[in-house]
Design a protein around this motif. Sequence first.
Motif, PDB file in Angstrom:
ATOM      1  N   MET A  15      60.172  70.387  16.339  1.00 15.44           N
ATOM      2  CA  MET A  15      60.472  68.978  16.575  1.00 15.44           C
ATOM      3  C   MET A  15      59.268  68.709  17.288  1.00 15.44           C
ATOM      4  O   MET A  15      58.529  68.783  17.500  1.00 15.44           O
ATOM      5  CB  MET A  15      61.802  69.022  17.770  1.00 15.44           C
ATOM      6  CG  MET A  15      61.685  69.637  19.151  1.00 15.44           C
ATOM      7  SD  MET A  15      63.262  69.135  19.912  1.00 15.44           S
ATOM      8  CE  MET A  15      62.854  70.636  21.408  1.00 15.44           C
ATOM      9  N   HIS A  16      59.177  66.967  16.686  1.00 15.50           N
ATOM     10  CA  HIS A  16      58.147  66.073  17.248  1.00 15.50           C
ATOM     11  C   HIS A  16      58.922  64.906  17.517  1.00 15.50           C
ATOM     12  O   HIS A  16      60.143  64.720  17.939  1.00 15.50           O
ATOM     13  CB  HIS A  16      57.165  66.244  16.219  1.00 15.50           C
ATOM     14  CG  HIS A  16      57.536  65.533  14.533  1.00 15.50           C
ATOM     15  ND1 HIS A  16      58.013  66.337  13.830  1.00 15.50           N
ATOM     16  CD2 HIS A  16      57.827  64.505  14.682  1.00 15.50           C
ATOM     17  CE1 HIS A  16      58.609  65.405  13.267  1.00 15.50           C
ATOM     18  NE2 HIS A  16      58.458  64.244  13.149  1.00 15.50           N
ATOM     19  N   ILE A  17      57.559  64.181  18.717  1.00 10.89           N
ATOM     20  CA  ILE A  17      58.188  62.203  18.643  1.00 10.89           C
ATOM     21  C   ILE A  17      57.932  61.773  17.628  1.00 10.89           C
ATOM     22  O   ILE A  17      56.378  61.861  17.560  1.00 10.89           O
ATOM     23  CB  ILE A  17      57.688  62.150  20.451  1.00 10.89           C
ATOM     24  CG1 ILE A  17      58.258  63.593  21.066  1.00 10.89           C
ATOM     25  CG2 ILE A  17      57.667  61.126  20.430  1.00 10.89           C
ATOM     26  CD1 ILE A  17      57.860  63.353  22.496  1.00 10.89           C
ATOM     27  N   LYS A  18      58.467  60.828  17.237  1.00 10.93           N
ATOM     28  CA  LYS A  18      58.289  59.913  16.039  1.00 10.93           C
ATOM     29  C   LYS A  18      57.695  58.651  16.672  1.00 10.93           C
ATOM     30  O   LYS A  18      57.546  58.668  18.486  1.00 10.93           O
ATOM     31  CB  LYS A  18      59.347  59.390  15.388  1.00 10.93           C
ATOM     32  CG  LYS A  18      60.320  60.710  15.229  1.00 10.93           C
ATOM     33  CD  LYS A  18      61.382  60.293  13.751  1.00 10.93           C
ATOM     34  CE  LYS A  18      62.702  59.555  14.793  1.00 10.93           C
ATOM     35  NZ  LYS A  18      63.376  59.388  14.006  1.00 10.93           N
ATOM     36  N   ASP A  19      57.035  57.904  16.153  1.00 12.37           N
ATOM     37  CA  ASP A  19      55.696  56.717  16.704  1.00 12.37           C
ATOM     38  C   ASP A  19      56.944  56.260  17.202  1.00 12.37           C
ATOM     39  O   ASP A  19      56.130  55.322  18.163  1.00 12.37           O
ATOM     40  CB  ASP A  19      55.288  55.993  15.431  1.00 12.37           C
ATOM     41  CG  ASP A  19      54.261  56.696  14.709  1.00 12.37           C
ATOM     42  OD1 ASP A  19      53.773  57.701  15.085  1.00 12.37           O
ATOM     43  OD2 ASP A  19      54.040  57.004  12.986  1.00 12.37           O
ATOM     44  N   SER A  20      58.127  55.750  16.953  1.00  5.27           N
ATOM     45  CA  SER A  20      59.206  54.944  17.038  1.00  5.27           C
ATOM     46  C   SER A  20      59.664  55.570  18.948  1.00  5.27           C
ATOM     47  O   SER A  20      59.822  54.406  19.347  1.00  5.27           O
ATOM     48  CB  SER A  20      59.971  54.851  16.886  1.00  5.27           C
ATOM     49  OG  SER A  20      61.246  56.069  16.889  1.00  5.27           O
ATOM     50  N   GLY A  21      58.525  56.496  19.218  1.00  2.24           N
ATOM     51  CA  GLY A  21      59.596  57.320  20.412  1.00  2.24           C
ATOM     52  C   GLY A  21      60.762  58.180  20.631  1.00  2.24           C
ATOM     53  O   GLY A  21      61.103  58.943  21.444  1.00  2.24           O
ATOM     54  N   GLY A  22      60.796  58.502  19.174  1.00  6.21           N
ATOM     55  CA  GLY A  22      62.273  59.041  19.140  1.00  6.21           C
ATOM     56  C   GLY A  22      62.136  59.943  18.570  1.00  6.21           C
ATOM     57  O   GLY A  22      60.842  60.856  18.447  1.00  6.21           O
ATOM     58  N   VAL A  23      62.753  61.379  18.733  1.00  6.85           N
ATOM     59  CA  VAL A  23      63.168  62.742  18.421  1.00  6.85           C
ATOM     60  C   VAL A  23      63.080  63.493  17.075  1.00  6.85           C
ATOM     61  O   VAL A  23      64.501  62.833  16.767  1.00  6.85           O
ATOM     62  CB  VAL A  23      63.537  63.656  19.634  1.00  6.85           C
ATOM     63  CG1 VAL A  23      63.457  65.118  19.339  1.00  6.85           C
ATOM     64  CG2 VAL A  23      62.748  63.324  20.731  1.00  6.85           C
TER      65      VAL A  23
END
Length: 233
Positions: free
Chosen positions: A200-208
Motif C-alpha cells: 500500500m501507499h499514500i496517493k497524491d490526494s492523501g488517500g491510501v
Amino acid sequence: MKFNELEKRLIKLKEAGYLKSLRRGPTGIGHLVETVLGISETNLAIPDIGGRIEIKATRRNINSLITLFTFNRGVWKLKQSEIINKFGYLDIDGRKALYTTVNTSSPNSQGFYIQVDKEKNIIVLKNSIQDEPIAEWSTYVITGKFMTKLDRLLLIFAETKIEDGLENFWFNEAYLLEKPTPEKFINAFLNNEILVDIRMHIKDSGGVRNHGTGFRISEKNLIHLYDKIRKII
C-alpha cells in the motif's frame, strides 16, 4: 472434460519431452500448459470428480511464490495512513509507501513479523517497536477463503532449459490435490511456508491505495496444504 481425458493429455504432455515456450517471461509456463492441454483458462470443469479444478504449473527447483488470496476487510487495528507514515518509506515516485513481505520466523528489516495465536484463533501482524497489534485475521475466515478458492488443484511440475534464448519446458510430474484442511494451512504459517505481503501507499490526494494484503506460498509447498494427493504422471 472428464478426468480420464485430462489424464491422457497429461501423459502425452510428458511423453512429448521439452517444448519451447510460446511467450517470454514468467507467464510462459502457464500459457504453454493451457495451449498444449487445449484449455483457455486457469481452471477447468471436471464433472466426474465433482466440480472445477484450478491449474498451476511451476518450474521445478525454483522457489517462486504465488498469491493464494488477498484479504484486508476489517483487519487493521490502526489507520492504514498511520501505518504507512509510521513504518513506511519514500518510493521511487516520491510517495510514502509500505511494500514488505512478512513471515513468522523473525522480524523483517522493517520490524514486521507474524504471530499465530491458536487460543484466540487469530493471525496477528506485529512490529518489533510497538506492543499493540497492527492487524488481525481470523483463522476461520482466511482458511475458509483458501479452502473455497483452491478446493481442488492440479499442480504440474516442469524441468526447464534455455535454447536459443528461449525457455523450454518438460512437464514430467503432476498431482491432483484435494481436501485442503485448516490444520495444514495454519501449520504452513508456523513452518514459515505462508508469507504475508503488505502492499500500500499514500496517493497524491492523501488517500491510501491498498493493492490487497496477499497470502503467498511457494508453489512447491502447495502440496503440503492438502489431505488427498493423487499422482497423475
